[in-house]
Each structure stands twice: as structure tokens, then as C-alpha cells.
Design an enzyme around this catalytic site. Structure first.
Site, short mmCIF file in Angstrom:
data_model
loop_
_atom_site.label_atom_id
_atom_site.label_comp_id
_atom_site.label_asym_id
_atom_site.label_seq_id
_atom_site.Cartn_x
_atom_site.Cartn_y
_atom_site.Cartn_z
N HIS A 91 5.29 9.75 -3.69
CA HIS A 91 4.88 8.37 -3.91
C HIS A 91 5.90 7.56 -4.11
O HIS A 91 5.60 6.14 -4.85
CB HIS A 91 3.83 8.49 -5.03
CG HIS A 91 2.72 9.34 -4.95
ND1 HIS A 91 1.46 9.03 -4.45
CD2 HIS A 91 2.56 10.62 -5.41
CE1 HIS A 91 0.61 10.21 -4.50
NE2 HIS A 91 1.27 11.10 -5.25
N LYS A 140 29.98 -4.49 5.69
CA LYS A 140 28.69 -4.04 5.83
C LYS A 140 28.50 -3.06 6.74
O LYS A 140 29.18 -3.02 8.03
CB LYS A 140 27.85 -4.84 5.94
CG LYS A 140 26.14 -4.50 5.73
CD LYS A 140 25.19 -6.03 5.65
CE LYS A 140 24.05 -5.72 4.95
NZ LYS A 140 23.38 -4.54 5.59
N SER A 193 27.58 -6.02 10.25
CA SER A 193 27.11 -7.31 10.31
C SER A 193 28.15 -8.42 10.89
O SER A 193 29.55 -8.27 10.79
CB SER A 193 26.90 -7.76 8.86
OG SER A 193 26.65 -9.18 8.59
N GLU A 206 18.28 3.46 13.15
CA GLU A 206 17.41 2.38 13.82
C GLU A 206 17.23 2.45 15.40
O GLU A 206 16.22 2.31 15.84
CB GLU A 206 18.27 0.92 13.56
CG GLU A 206 18.02 0.48 12.11
CD GLU A 206 19.16 -0.40 11.58
OE1 GLU A 206 19.66 -0.87 12.48
OE2 GLU A 206 19.31 -0.66 10.46
#
Length: 466
Positions: A188, A324, A318, A331
Site C-alpha cells: 500500500h 540531475k 536536465s 521512462e
């Protein structure tokens, strides 16, 4: 550009002089200007058609249906198609007649012209005839689904299965390597009792094995070929043994157990076998979505996320935030999964559109399935090479979370009961204390008892050694 004149039953057509296709292909080029080269009939279909026409010529030669000279020239020309020698001569798009007639004739015309050339005759002479010789005993209605099934089965074996099996091996090795690293489990999206990192990654391998096995099971339906059914399934204009022989020769060439469908009326009118395969591929893709999401959550951070594993930094993440790094392989993989889900809808709907003796959505079903196989194969191989093989544990973060995990109190249930264990958890959380501190302050256990009972590895592997 120089042209030659080709003829079909509708009259004369100008065809570029250096192309092996004929009148019907040219008409299709002019009448179906839909999409771009991206929507060209997949080369897997063309190569499978080459195998089919080669097998058909062999069968017709054996059955005495073709002159030996013509048959051998067709066999040679068809093999050249299989080898990719004439790929540029198959320009048609998927969005054409739903039976794939224009692609069948494209193949017939290229092979006929090439066979004629092999025999010393000019292009367009029809010395080897696209219909009478190359298409002997066949219809688009039985050849396209046959080529479609052969192409998809080969793509599964040559592309998808090796990629997924490679990722399974990577996860299996990681599971073994990280088997003794105990970490927080999560249900959960909340802290749960401990597991090992090896168990977590091992579950990914197991899920892929299960879903891949389902694809392999559904693939068996593709071995039942429509060939020999000709136009509506009756086998009109084909020798009674033609389909059987073609399937036999295709099996020999591919190493897959192709056979003639038990009911060729159904084999023309419906393609439930392909719908089933695509559905199984979608389920495999869903497993990859779950695994990809797990990876990106576990690697999130470096400080504000979970950060229990590290993944390779492949490129800057980025254009504005220096340093980053993002989970780009995840993805890419999950975007492919979304595309596969869309293709599954296409195949499922197209498969429902058979009317009477023919499904007329065959080309888009073939295209969507093959695109899914190729995209998944590429994405899985990339994810394996550039991410999965580089997964490493962040031991400091794993231990930090484990020691703070209030669900370790589950180990106390048998010793002091659920209610008292829950009281310890609530006190620890409210007062920001460890479970041990809360347990000792409540007087429910001694320090020795707590340390003996609350052992994270024993919680992760409660039955080991039992």
C-alpha cells in the site's frame, strides 16, 4: 525517370523502369497515399512472404503444377526476397485492402519479374506470371494470414524471447547477489515487514518468466496456417495436398512446427490466435511497467526519495538543473509499454471485425503486433544493458530505513500479542523513539527478549532452516 509499361486486367500502367514491381503494385502506390514510409508493410511480412512463395513453388513443382524451369526460377527469386536483396521494391503501406491483396501481388510481381529476368526475359514480359505461376494454388486471403503468422512467430523467437530471457538472467543474478541484504518491505506504499533485496528483485525475474511463458503458450496457435484455403477456405484452384506441403516446407525452413489449420474457413475469417498472442504480449508489457516503476521508486532521490538502490547515470537529466540524473531507461521502457497497450487495443478490435468468410483488417493487425514485438525487444535489451545490469544496493540507506521500520513489531505478536505490539508501535511513532525503547519503557519485554525476537533476517526468511 524512365518507365516501362506493365499490364493487368484493368489496362496499362507506367512503372519505373528499374523497379521489379508491376501494375497492381503501382496502382496501390497511387491509390493509397496514406501515411509515410513509417507505415510501410513491415519487412518481416515481406521476408515471410518470400519463404511462403518459395515453399509454394516447391510444392507446385512436386505436385506437377508448375514447369520445372519456371518453378526453379521462382524459388531462386523468392530466396532473394528472403535474404533482403529486393527490400526497396516493396513500397506499399499497411493501409490498403484489408486482405493484404496488394502486398500479395507486390510480392508476386517482384518475384515474377525477377524470375523472368533469371530466365533471360525482360521485366514486364510475364514469362514467369505473377498470378498463374507465383500465385499458383493461392489467394491473398490465405497467403497473407500465413505470412503474418510466420512473421510474428519468427519475430518472437528472434527478437522478443532473447531480450526478455536476457533480462531474466540479469535479475536472477542480482537476486542471488543481494540475497542477504535485508530491507523494508512495502505494501500500500507503506512500510511493511522486511524482505531481502534479493527477494524483491527475484520477484521481477519470476514475473517475467510467468508472462513470457504465457506468450510462448499463445504462440502455438500461430503454427496453424490458412494456406491451401485459397479464397474462402474451400481450397478452390489448389491441389488437395498443396497446403500440407507448403506448411511442411515452411516448417523445415523456419524450424517451427507449422501445419495446416484444422479448419481453414476459420483461419481466413478470424485471427483469434494473433489476438491471443498480442494479449499475452500486453500482459508481459504490464509486468515490465510494474518492474520499471519499482525500479524508479527504489532509485528515487538522491535525498528526497527512497534511494535504496542506485542505477547507472547514462546522461545528464536536465537542461536547466546541473548534475540531475533521471531514470531515463525506465521512462523509455514504460513509454513503449503504453504504445504496446494501444497496439493491443488495435489488434483486439481488428480481430473482431471478421465478416462471413474473411477478416479484412489483416495488415493493421500484422503491423501492430510486429511493432509491439520490435519495440519491446529493443526497450528490454536497452533497459537490461544500460540499467538493470548496473543496479547496486545503497546499504547505508537500506539499513537506516530498516532500523526505523515500525513493522518490525510484527515479530512480537506471538510473544506479547497484537494489541501490545500495536501499543509499542504507536508510542514509538508518537514519541519518535525506537521500537526497543518503546517496548522497554512500557515494560513488555526485556532488552534481551527484544533482541532475541526482533531479528530482521528471521522476519524476511521465517522458514529458512525449518
Amino acid at each position: 525517370m524512365e518507365y516501362r509499361i506493365e499490364r493487368d486486367t484493368m489496362g496499362e500502367v507506367r512503372v519505373p523502369a528499374d523497379k521489379y514491381w508491376g501494375a497492381q503494385t503501382q496502382r496501390s502506390l497511387e491509390n493509397f497515399r496514406i501515411g509515410t514510409d513509417r507505415f510501410r508493410m513491415p519487412l518481416e511480412i515481406i521476408r515471410a512472404y518470400g519463404m511462403l512463395k518459395k515453399a509454394a513453388a516447391r510444392a507446385n513443382l512436386e505436385l506437377g503444377e508448375l514447369p520445372e524451369e519456371i518453378a526453379k526460377a521462382i524459388i531462386q527469386a523468392a530466396e532473394e526476397v528472403v535474404q533482403g536483396k529486393w527490400d526497396d521494391h516493396f513500397p506499399l503501406v499497411v493501409f490498403q485492402t484489408g486482405s493484404g491483396t496488394q502486398t500479395n501481388m507486390n510480392v508476386n510481381e517482384v518475384i515474377a519479374n525477377r524470375a523472368s529476368e533469371i530466365l533471360g526475359k525482360p521485366l514486364g514480359s510475364k514469362y514467369a506470371h505473377p498470378n498463374d505461376h507465383v500465385n499458383r494454388g493461392q489467394s491473398s486471403n490465405d497467403t497473407f494470414p500465413t505470412a503474418m503468422y510466420v512473421a510474428v512467430a519468427l519475430a518472437l523467437h528472434q527478437r522478443l524471447y532473447p531480450a526478455v530471457e536476457g533480462l531474466i538472467r540479469t535479475f536472477t543474478a542480482k537476486a542471488q547477489a543481494f540475497d542477504q541484504i535485508v530491507k523494508v518491505g512495502r505494501t500500500h506504499l507503506m512500510d511493511a515487514v522486511p524482505i531481502t533485496l534479493g527477494q524483491e528483485i527475484g520477484s521481477w525475474a519470476a514475473q517475467l518468466k510467468t508472462t513470457l511463458a504465457a506468450v510462448k503458450e499463445m504462440e502455438k496457435g500461430l503454427y496453424n496456417l490458412a494456406i491451401g484455403g485459397t479464397a474462402v477456405g474451400t481450397g478452390l484452384n489448389a491441389h488437395p495436398r498443396f497446403g500440407e506441403l507448403v506448411a511442411k516446407y515452411l516448417a523445415e525452413e523456419t524450424g517451427l512446427p507449422f501445419r495446416v489449420a484444422e479448419n481453414r474457413f476459420a483461419a481466413l475469417a478470424a485471427h483469434d490466435e494473433l489476438v491471443n498472442v498480442m494479449g499475452a504480449i500486453r500482459t508481459l508489457a504490464g509486468a515490465l511497467m510494474k518492474i520499471g516503476n519499482d525500479v524508479r521508486w527504489l532509485a528515487s532521490g538522491p535525498y528526497a526519495g527512497i534511494g535504496e538502490i542506485t542505477i547507472p547515470a547514462n546522461e545528464p537529466g536536465s537542461s536547466i538543473m546541473p548534475g540531475k540524473v533521471n531514470p531515463t531507461q525506465v521512462e523509455a521502457l514504460t513509454m513503449v509499454v503504453v504504445r504496446v497497450y494501444g497496439n493491443d487495443h488495435t489488434v483486439a478490435f481488428a480481430g473482431s471485425q471478421g465478416n462471413f468468410q474473411l477478416n479484412v483488417y489483416k495488415p493493421v493487425m500484422a503491423y501492430s503486433t510486429l511493432e509491439s514485438i520490435n519495440l519491446l525487444a529493443d526497450a528490454v535489451a536497452s533497459f537490461d544493458a544500460h540499467l538493470a545490469q548496473g543496479i547496486e544496493p545503497n546499504l547505508e540507506r537500506i539499513e537506516e530505513y530498516l532500523q526505523k521500520n515500525p513493522m518490525l513489531a510484527t515479530a512480537l505478536n506471538k510473544a506479547i500479542g497484537y494489541d501490545k505490539a500495536a501499543e509499542i508501535v504507536k508510542k514509538a511513532l508518537k514519541e519518535k523513539k525506537t521500537l526497543k525503547q518503546a517496548a522497554l519503557e512500557l515494560g513488555y519485554l526485556t532488552e534481551e527478549e527484544f533482541d532475541r525476537i526482533v531479528v530482521p533476517m528471521r522476519l524476511a526468511k521465517p522458514h529458512e532452516g525449518a
